[in-house]
Design an enzyme around this catalytic site. Structure first.
Site, PDB file in Angstrom:
ATOM      1  N   ASP A 120       0.868  -1.060  -0.094  1.00  0.00           N
ATOM      2  CA  ASP A 120      -0.110   0.064  -0.037  1.00  0.00           C
ATOM      3  C   ASP A 120       0.736   1.280  -0.194  1.00  0.00           C
ATOM      4  O   ASP A 120       2.053   1.271   0.516  1.00  0.00           O
ATOM      5  CB  ASP A 120      -0.786  -0.134   1.276  1.00  0.00           C
ATOM      6  CG  ASP A 120      -2.066   0.931   1.248  1.00  0.00           C
ATOM      7  OD1 ASP A 120      -2.393   1.546   0.149  1.00  0.00           O
ATOM      8  OD2 ASP A 120      -2.650   1.143   2.108  1.00  0.00           O
TER       9      ASP A 120
ATOM     10  N   ASN B  86     -10.705  -3.214  -5.980  1.00  0.00           N
ATOM     11  CA  ASN B  86      -9.682  -2.295  -6.954  1.00  0.00           C
ATOM     12  C   ASN B  86     -10.324  -2.142  -8.359  1.00  0.00           C
ATOM     13  O   ASN B  86      -9.958  -1.027  -8.948  1.00  0.00           O
ATOM     14  CB  ASN B  86      -8.600  -2.812  -7.127  1.00  0.00           C
ATOM     15  CG  ASN B  86      -7.531  -2.823  -5.952  1.00  0.00           C
ATOM     16  OD1 ASN B  86      -6.794  -3.569  -5.767  1.00  0.00           O
ATOM     17  ND2 ASN B  86      -7.596  -1.712  -4.938  1.00  0.00           N
TER      18      ASN B  86
HETATM   19  C1  FPP Z   1      -2.227   0.190  -3.216  1.00  0.00           C
HETATM   20  O1  FPP Z   1      -1.662   1.441  -3.060  1.00  0.00           O
HETATM   21  C2  FPP Z   1      -1.753  -0.493  -4.227  1.00  0.00           C
HETATM   22  C3  FPP Z   1      -2.370  -1.358  -5.480  1.00  0.00           C
HETATM   23  C4  FPP Z   1      -3.627  -1.286  -5.301  1.00  0.00           C
HETATM   24  C5  FPP Z   1      -1.707  -1.994  -6.356  1.00  0.00           C
HETATM   25  C6  FPP Z   1      -0.250  -2.707  -5.800  1.00  0.00           C
HETATM   26  C7  FPP Z   1       0.316  -3.030  -7.172  1.00  0.00           C
HETATM   27  C8  FPP Z   1       1.653  -2.964  -7.114  1.00  0.00           C
HETATM   28  C9  FPP Z   1       2.484  -2.697  -6.014  1.00  0.00           C
HETATM   29  C10 FPP Z   1       2.468  -3.476  -8.327  1.00  0.00           C
HETATM   30  C11 FPP Z   1       2.112  -4.847  -8.809  1.00  0.00           C
HETATM   31  C12 FPP Z   1       3.263  -5.315  -9.582  1.00  0.00           C
HETATM   32  C13 FPP Z   1       3.024  -6.534  -9.902  1.00  0.00           C
HETATM   33  C14 FPP Z   1       4.393  -7.098 -10.859  1.00  0.00           C
HETATM   34  C15 FPP Z   1       1.700  -7.324 -10.196  1.00  0.00           C
HETATM   35  P1  FPP Z   1      -2.615   2.713  -3.483  1.00  0.00           P
HETATM   36  O2  FPP Z   1      -2.653   3.214  -4.912  1.00  0.00           O
HETATM   37  O3  FPP Z   1      -3.946   2.404  -2.928  1.00  0.00           O
HETATM   38  O4  FPP Z   1      -1.967   3.796  -2.659  1.00  0.00           O
HETATM   39  P2  FPP Z   1      -2.506   5.160  -1.785  1.00  0.00           P
HETATM   40  O5  FPP Z   1      -3.374   4.507  -0.611  1.00  0.00           O
HETATM   41  O6  FPP Z   1      -1.184   5.621  -1.607  1.00  0.00           O
HETATM   42  O7  FPP Z   1      -3.181   5.621  -2.888  1.00  0.00           O
END
Ligand code: FPP
Length: 264
Positions: free
Chosen positions: A38, A86
């Site tokens: 996250d 998501n």
């Molecule tokens: C949450 O952070 C993250 C996700 C929904 C996506 C996670 C994906 C990756 C780390 C890359 C995946 C890579 C592969 C190879 C599958 P957020 O966007 O909710 O962060 P925020 O809370 O700061 O907005």
């Protein structure tokens, strides 16, 4: 005398990452580590970049964490890459997230093979775009015979959905009389989950300071140690991971029982 002792103590404190790693590897290591990655969006915002730049940087952290977990001797690493919730994000962001497995695997698959890592996935593949499914399928096939660490991507994964599917599976076996009511035990429920072949996670890590489970492995995390760190996922590095492992190694896992000298 004191000076000598103090000096001795000071030199015994591990200073480099390598020294800390050597010490950590001599202690009990979690077999299965699950991570809620996250903070990509906030990482990007801090740099006045679009959110997808944070996800792209997060992909590089996936590589770094995989190699380091392998080095630590962790047997299973489950990464929450895309949840069933998501899909509510803007289409542009979803499209980008769906391209990441392809980019990650086309760039790093040879390195994963070289490191004997086996790629697996939990979640529903049906709703994933063809290119995402194909990239994961290709990586799973290319690494099928590897017997090292399992890199398990949770893609389009939701724990309640998984539990509902397991209940359906067991209910249909009940109605067909292939199992009986008395067969419904914790083991049979675990066996109906997408993780039936994996041990439950010993350690759950969530980055970015959020303290919740977000529908992730609710059944499997029953006895896991929970670690929440303020570090945003793109900034999560070897030192952050080692810090969490060192903290885990200081905890005593009792699984509901008591410590030796408490049983009196
Ligand atoms: C949450 O952070 C993250 C996700 C929904 C996506 C996670 C994906 C990756 C780390 C890359 C995946 C890579 C592969 C190879 C599958 P957020 O966007 O909710 O962060 P925020 O809370 O700061 O907005």
């Amino acid at each position: 005398m004191f000076d000598k002792l103090l000096r001795k103590k000071t030199t015994a404190v591990p200073s480099t990452l390598q020294e800390r790693l050597t010490i950590a590897k001599e202690k009990p290591m979690p077999t299965h580590v699950a991570i809620i990655m996250d903070g990509n969006g906030r990482w990007a915002k801090q740099r006045k970049l679009p959110r997808i730049a944070g996800h792209h940087e997060g992909m590089k952290t996936v590589r770094r964490t995989t190699l380091f977990a392998n080095e630590l001797g962790i047997r299973v690493l489950t990464l929450y890459a895309f949840s069933t919730e998501n899909w509510k994000r803007p289409k542009r962001e979803i499209d980008f997230l769906m391209k990441l497995p392809g980019e990650f695997l086309s760039t790093y698959l040879p390195e994963l093979v070289e490191n004997n890592v086996k790629v697996e996935m939990i979640g529903s593949a049906e709703l994933l775009p063809i290119h995402t499914k194909e990239a994961i399928q290709k990586a799973m096939e290319a690494t099928a015979h590897n017997d090292g660490m399992i890199l398990n991507f949770a893609m389009n994964y939701g724990s309640r959905f998984e539990i509902a599917e397991a209940v359906k599976k067991l209910a249909s076996q009940l109605s067909e009389n292939t199992i009986h009511l008395d067969d419904l035990t914790e083991e049979t429920v675990s066996g109906a989950m997408m993780t039936s072949h994996l041990p439950d996670p010993d350690l759950l890590i969530r980055t970015s300071g959020e303290v919740r489970l977000s529908n992730f492995m609710l059944w499997q995390l029953a006895y896991a140690e929970l670690a929440f760190t303020d570090v945003l996922w793109p900034d999560f590095n070897e030192a952050s991971m080692l810090g969490v492992i060192e903290d885990y190694q200081k905890r005593s896992r009792r699984f509901g029982s008591l410590e030796g000298d408490e049983i009196k």
